[in-house]
Design a protein around this motif. Structure first.
Motif, mmCIF file in Angstrom:
data_model
loop_
_atom_site.group_PDB
_atom_site.id
_atom_site.type_symbol
_atom_site.label_atom_id
_atom_site.label_comp_id
_atom_site.label_asym_id
_atom_site.label_seq_id
_atom_site.Cartn_x
_atom_site.Cartn_y
_atom_site.Cartn_z
ATOM 1 N N SER A 30 0.817 -1.220 0.000
ATOM 2 C CA SER A 30 0.000 0.000 0.000
ATOM 3 C C SER A 30 0.850 1.269 0.000
ATOM 4 C CB SER A 30 -0.964 0.008 1.185
ATOM 5 O OG SER A 30 -0.249 -0.093 2.385
ATOM 6 N N SER A 58 -4.000 5.712 -2.577
ATOM 7 C CA SER A 58 -3.873 6.628 -1.446
ATOM 8 C C SER A 58 -4.884 7.770 -1.545
ATOM 9 C CB SER A 58 -2.451 7.190 -1.385
ATOM 10 O OG SER A 58 -2.320 8.091 -0.325
ATOM 11 N N ARG A 61 -8.309 6.327 -0.741
ATOM 12 C CA ARG A 61 -8.483 6.092 0.697
ATOM 13 C C ARG A 61 -8.723 7.399 1.440
ATOM 14 N NH1 ARG A 61 -4.283 2.419 -0.188
ATOM 15 N NH2 ARG A 61 -2.772 3.891 0.632
ATOM 16 N N GLY A 62 -7.986 8.431 1.085
ATOM 17 C CA GLY A 62 -8.179 9.735 1.712
ATOM 18 C C GLY A 62 -9.572 10.286 1.454
ATOM 19 N N THR A 63 -10.075 10.106 0.252
ATOM 20 C CA THR A 63 -11.430 10.547 -0.084
ATOM 21 C C THR A 63 -12.455 9.770 0.725
ATOM 22 O OG1 THR A 63 -10.709 11.098 -2.323
ATOM 23 C CG2 THR A 63 -13.076 10.841 -1.977
ATOM 24 N N GLY A 64 -12.259 8.467 0.841
ATOM 25 C CA GLY A 64 -13.170 7.634 1.627
ATOM 26 C C GLY A 64 -13.217 8.051 3.084
ATOM 27 N N ARG A 65 -12.045 8.354 3.651
ATOM 28 C CA ARG A 65 -11.995 8.802 5.050
ATOM 29 C C ARG A 65 -12.652 10.170 5.214
ATOM 30 N NH1 ARG A 65 -6.819 6.603 4.806
ATOM 31 N NH2 ARG A 65 -5.934 8.637 4.372
ATOM 32 N N GLN A 66 -12.309 11.107 4.356
ATOM 33 C CA GLN A 66 -12.787 12.481 4.483
ATOM 34 C C GLN A 66 -14.302 12.598 4.318
ATOM 35 O OE1 GLN A 66 -11.105 15.260 5.341
ATOM 36 N NE2 GLN A 66 -12.960 16.488 5.186
ATOM 37 N N GLY A 68 -16.599 9.942 4.365
ATOM 38 C CA GLY A 68 -17.389 8.843 4.911
ATOM 39 C C GLY A 68 -17.708 7.737 3.929
ATOM 40 N N GLY A 70 -15.916 5.082 3.364
ATOM 41 C CA GLY A 70 -15.431 3.777 3.816
ATOM 42 C C GLY A 70 -14.187 3.337 3.076
ATOM 43 N N GLY A 71 -13.897 2.054 3.205
ATOM 44 C CA GLY A 71 -12.705 1.472 2.594
ATOM 45 C C GLY A 71 -12.779 1.471 1.080
#
Length: 129
Positions: A30, A58, A61-66, A68, A70-71
């Protein structure tokens, strides 16, 4: 390439041969470390594709975290003459496949996911210390 890279190489060669339109494949950690590649790539191409795939995952993943979401399961980049698919593969690893623009996107995604299900344990990458 390490023994592990050699082991992954034949799996990736099979994936490239079996999937219509597939051109090149890599498995990467990753954080972008090349773990294995299909045999039709130079070392420089394999390293470059690994870095690109890592960057896309990467960002996803940042978009998913910011927001909501998810993974991240898969990232797809559509270009004029190619597609780049990046799929989560095992813990801390990704599978990236570069295809022609006429590849059947559904079949590519299905084939990549089936490979991950079959050999996901082999594709796992421990975090670097």
């Amino acid at each position: 390439m390490t023994n592990r890279g050699s082991e992954l190489g034949w799996l990736l060669d099979d994936l490239v041969k079996e999937v219509a339109g597939a051109d090149r494949a890599v498995v990467l950690s990753s954080d972008g470390l090349l773990m294995g590649n299909s045999g039709n790539m130079t070392a420089e191409e394999a390293e470059h594709l690994s870095a690109i795939a890592s960057g896309f995952q990467s960002l996803a993943r940042g978009t998913g975290r910011q927001f909501g979401g998810g993974g991240v399961r898969q990232t797809l980049v559509e270009m004029d003459h190619a597609f780049l698919f990046v799929t989560a593969a095992g813990s801390g690893a990704c599978l990236a496949l570069l295809t022609s623009s006429d590849a059947d996107m559904g079949m590519v995604a299905y084939s990549m996911n089936m490979m991950v299900k079959r050999v996901g344990a082999v594709l796992t990458a421990a975090p670097r210390t």
